[in-house]
Design a protein around this motif. Structure first.
Motif, PDB file in Angstrom:
ATOM      1  N   MET A   1      17.555 -94.949 104.834  1.00 39.38           N
ATOM      2  CA  MET A   1      18.733 -95.661 105.266  1.00 39.38           C
ATOM      3  C   MET A   1      19.580 -94.803 106.219  1.00 39.38           C
ATOM      4  N   LYS A   2      19.731 -93.507 105.868  1.00 35.17           N
ATOM      5  CA  LYS A   2      20.507 -92.605 106.716  1.00 35.17           C
ATOM      6  C   LYS A   2      19.864 -92.458 108.090  1.00 35.17           C
ATOM      7  N   ALA A   3      18.563 -92.428 108.122  1.00 40.71           N
ATOM      8  CA  ALA A   3      17.856 -92.280 109.396  1.00 40.71           C
ATOM      9  C   ALA A   3      18.085 -93.504 110.273  1.00 40.71           C
ATOM     10  N   PHE A   4      18.063 -94.691 109.654  1.00 41.52           N
ATOM     11  CA  PHE A   4      18.280 -95.928 110.402  1.00 41.52           C
ATOM     12  C   PHE A   4      19.697 -95.970 110.982  1.00 41.52           C
ATOM     13  N   LEU A   5      20.697 -95.602 110.194  1.00 40.40           N
ATOM     14  CA  LEU A   5      22.075 -95.569 110.664  1.00 40.40           C
ATOM     15  C   LEU A   5      22.273 -94.519 111.760  1.00 40.40           C
ATOM     16  N   SER A   6      21.570 -93.401 111.615  1.00 42.55           N
ATOM     17  CA  SER A   6      21.657 -92.356 112.637  1.00 42.55           C
ATOM     18  C   SER A   6      21.076 -92.848 113.957  1.00 42.55           C
ATOM     19  N   VAL A   7      19.970 -93.570 113.892  1.00 44.92           N
ATOM     20  CA  VAL A   7      19.356 -94.107 115.109  1.00 44.92           C
ATOM     21  C   VAL A   7      20.298 -95.125 115.753  1.00 44.92           C
ATOM     22  N   LEU A   8      20.922 -95.990 114.948  1.00 41.19           N
ATOM     23  CA  LEU A   8      21.875 -96.965 115.477  1.00 41.19           C
ATOM     24  C   LEU A   8      23.079 -96.278 116.129  1.00 41.19           C
ATOM     25  N   LEU A   9      23.549 -95.209 115.503  1.00 38.03           N
ATOM     26  CA  LEU A   9      24.678 -94.465 116.067  1.00 38.03           C
ATOM     27  C   LEU A   9      24.301 -93.855 117.411  1.00 38.03           C
ATOM     28  N   LEU A  10      23.127 -93.246 117.502  1.00 38.07           N
ATOM     29  CA  LEU A  10      22.679 -92.647 118.759  1.00 38.07           C
ATOM     30  C   LEU A  10      22.471 -93.719 119.832  1.00 38.07           C
ATOM     31  N   LEU A  11      21.929 -94.863 119.441  1.00 33.41           N
ATOM     32  CA  LEU A  11      21.736 -95.954 120.381  1.00 33.41           C
ATOM     33  C   LEU A  11      23.085 -96.456 120.902  1.00 33.41           C
ATOM     34  N   SER A  12      24.051 -96.604 120.018  1.00 35.56           N
ATOM     35  CA  SER A  12      25.385 -97.058 120.414  1.00 35.56           C
ATOM     36  C   SER A  12      26.052 -96.058 121.356  1.00 35.56           C
ATOM     37  N   LEU A  13      25.930 -94.779 121.035  1.00 33.95           N
ATOM     38  CA  LEU A  13      26.515 -93.750 121.894  1.00 33.95           C
ATOM     39  C   LEU A  13      25.871 -93.746 123.275  1.00 33.95           C
ATOM     40  N   SER A  14      24.542 -93.894 123.322  1.00 33.10           N
ATOM     41  CA  SER A  14      23.875 -93.868 124.622  1.00 33.10           C
ATOM     42  C   SER A  14      24.253 -95.093 125.458  1.00 33.10           C
ATOM     43  N   VAL A  15      24.402 -96.255 124.839  1.00 36.74           N
ATOM     44  CA  VAL A  15      24.831 -97.449 125.580  1.00 36.74           C
ATOM     45  C   VAL A  15      26.246 -97.256 126.107  1.00 36.74           C
ATOM     46  N   ASN A  16      27.151 -96.716 125.301  1.00 32.80           N
ATOM     47  CA  ASN A  16      28.523 -96.463 125.748  1.00 32.80           C
ATOM     48  C   ASN A  16      28.564 -95.456 126.892  1.00 32.80           C
ATOM     49  N   VAL A  17      27.750 -94.424 126.810  1.00 28.58           N
ATOM     50  CA  VAL A  17      27.690 -93.450 127.906  1.00 28.58           C
ATOM     51  C   VAL A  17      27.176 -94.133 129.163  1.00 28.58           C
ATOM     52  N   GLY A  18      26.199 -95.003 129.012  1.00 29.61           N
ATOM     53  CA  GLY A  18      25.674 -95.737 130.158  1.00 29.61           C
ATOM     54  C   GLY A  18      26.738 -96.601 130.806  1.00 29.61           C
ATOM     55  N   PHE A  19      27.560 -97.284 129.991  1.00 23.21           N
ATOM     56  CA  PHE A  19      28.639 -98.104 130.550  1.00 23.21           C
ATOM     57  C   PHE A  19      29.680 -97.250 131.255  1.00 23.21           C
ATOM     58  N   LEU A  20      30.038 -96.135 130.640  1.00 21.10           N
ATOM     59  CA  LEU A  20      31.081 -95.289 131.220  1.00 21.10           C
ATOM     60  C   LEU A  20      30.636 -94.608 132.508  1.00 21.10           C
ATOM     61  N   THR A  21      29.384 -94.264 132.606  1.00 20.47           N
ATOM     62  CA  THR A  21      28.905 -93.584 133.814  1.00 20.47           C
ATOM     63  C   THR A  21      28.529 -94.562 134.915  1.00 20.47           C
ATOM     64  N   GLY A  22      28.523 -95.839 134.598  1.00 21.60           N
ATOM     65  CA  GLY A  22      28.199 -96.830 135.619  1.00 21.60           C
ATOM     66  C   GLY A  22      26.720 -97.052 135.795  1.00 21.60           C
ATOM     67  N   CYS A  23      25.956 -96.731 134.795  1.00 20.17           N
ATOM     68  CA  CYS A  23      24.506 -96.903 134.874  1.00 20.17           C
ATOM     69  C   CYS A  23      24.187 -98.388 135.047  1.00 20.17           C
ATOM     70  N   SER A  24      23.467 -98.719 136.113  1.00 19.77           N
ATOM     71  CA  SER A  24      23.191-100.124 136.418  1.00 19.77           C
ATOM     72  C   SER A  24      22.273-100.770 135.389  1.00 19.77           C
ATOM     73  N   THR A  25      21.487 -99.990 134.672  1.00 18.34           N
ATOM     74  CA  THR A  25      20.606-100.555 133.655  1.00 18.34           C
ATOM     75  C   THR A  25      21.418-101.246 132.562  1.00 18.34           C
ATOM     76  N   PHE A  26      22.567-100.668 132.196  1.00 16.22           N
ATOM     77  CA  PHE A  26      23.425-101.267 131.175  1.00 16.22           C
ATOM     78  C   PHE A  26      24.472-102.184 131.797  1.00 16.22           C
ATOM     79  N   HIS A  27      24.962-101.817 132.952  1.00 15.94           N
ATOM     80  CA  HIS A  27      26.089-102.531 133.560  1.00 15.94           C
ATOM     81  C   HIS A  27      25.696-103.896 134.119  1.00 15.94           C
ATOM     82  N   ASP A  28      24.637-103.951 134.904  1.00 17.20           N
ATOM     83  CA  ASP A  28      24.295-105.179 135.631  1.00 17.20           C
ATOM     84  C   ASP A  28      23.991-106.376 134.731  1.00 17.20           C
ATOM     85  N   PRO A  29      23.240-106.230 133.643  1.00 16.09           N
ATOM     86  CA  PRO A  29      23.001-107.414 132.802  1.00 16.09           C
ATOM     87  C   PRO A  29      24.268-107.963 132.154  1.00 16.09           C
ATOM     88  N   VAL A  30      25.237-107.101 131.872  1.00 16.72           N
ATOM     89  CA  VAL A  30      26.455-107.547 131.198  1.00 16.72           C
ATOM     90  C   VAL A  30      27.496-108.044 132.192  1.00 16.72           C
TER      91      VAL A  30
END
Length: 137
Positions: A1-30
């Motif tokens: 369970m801890k591993a699953f939550l850790s993966v979700l946390l890392l995924l959430s952080l990477s998506v937020n970093v993508g939005f903040l840096t202007g990464c088109s992979t995350f930005h353009d679809p949204v």
């Protein structure tokens, strides 16, 4: 369970970093391409080549602001400055004091004072922009 939550946390952080840096992979679809949210794209009027200068000149003329040789942004700033200055609204008399004063006046003066008093009471808590008659075109 801890591993699953850790993966979700890392995924959430990477998506937020993508939005903040202007990464088109995350930005353009949204938000779309060109971006519908950021102010980096020119507005529709700017794309048409309309800077609004004739309208700004007309408004500045009504407010008595000189327009010769000014850019649209300069005129907009001068108009905002002129409109942001507050014009104090005279305080309305309380009703008891007004009735005492009105009883001492003649009928024509009393009618004029009642109109004035009603007008001043309607202005309370409103923003007033005063344009002097000599500044009108």
């Amino acid at each position: 369970m801890k591993a699953f939550l850790s993966v979700l946390l890392l995924l959430s952080l990477s998506v937020n970093v993508g939005f903040l840096t202007g990464c088109s992979t995350f930005h353009d679809p949204v938000y779309g391409n060109p971006c519908r949210v950021s102010g980096t794209n020119a507005s529709a009027s700017a794309q048409r080549g309309d800077d609004g200068l004739p309208h700004l000149v007309r408004i500045a003329g009504l407010l008595g602001i000189p327009t010769a040789g000014k850019s649209p942004s300069d005129l907009a700033g001068d108009i905002c400055y002129a409109l942001d200055r507050s014009t104090p609204v005279p305080a309305a008399m309380d009703d008891r004091a007004f009735e005492e004063m009105a009883s001492a006046l003649g009928s024509s003066q009393e009618a004029a004072m009642r109109k004035y008093h009603r007008f001043v009471k309607e202005l309370q808590d409103k923003r007033v922009i005063a344009v002097a008659p000599e500044n009108r075109p």
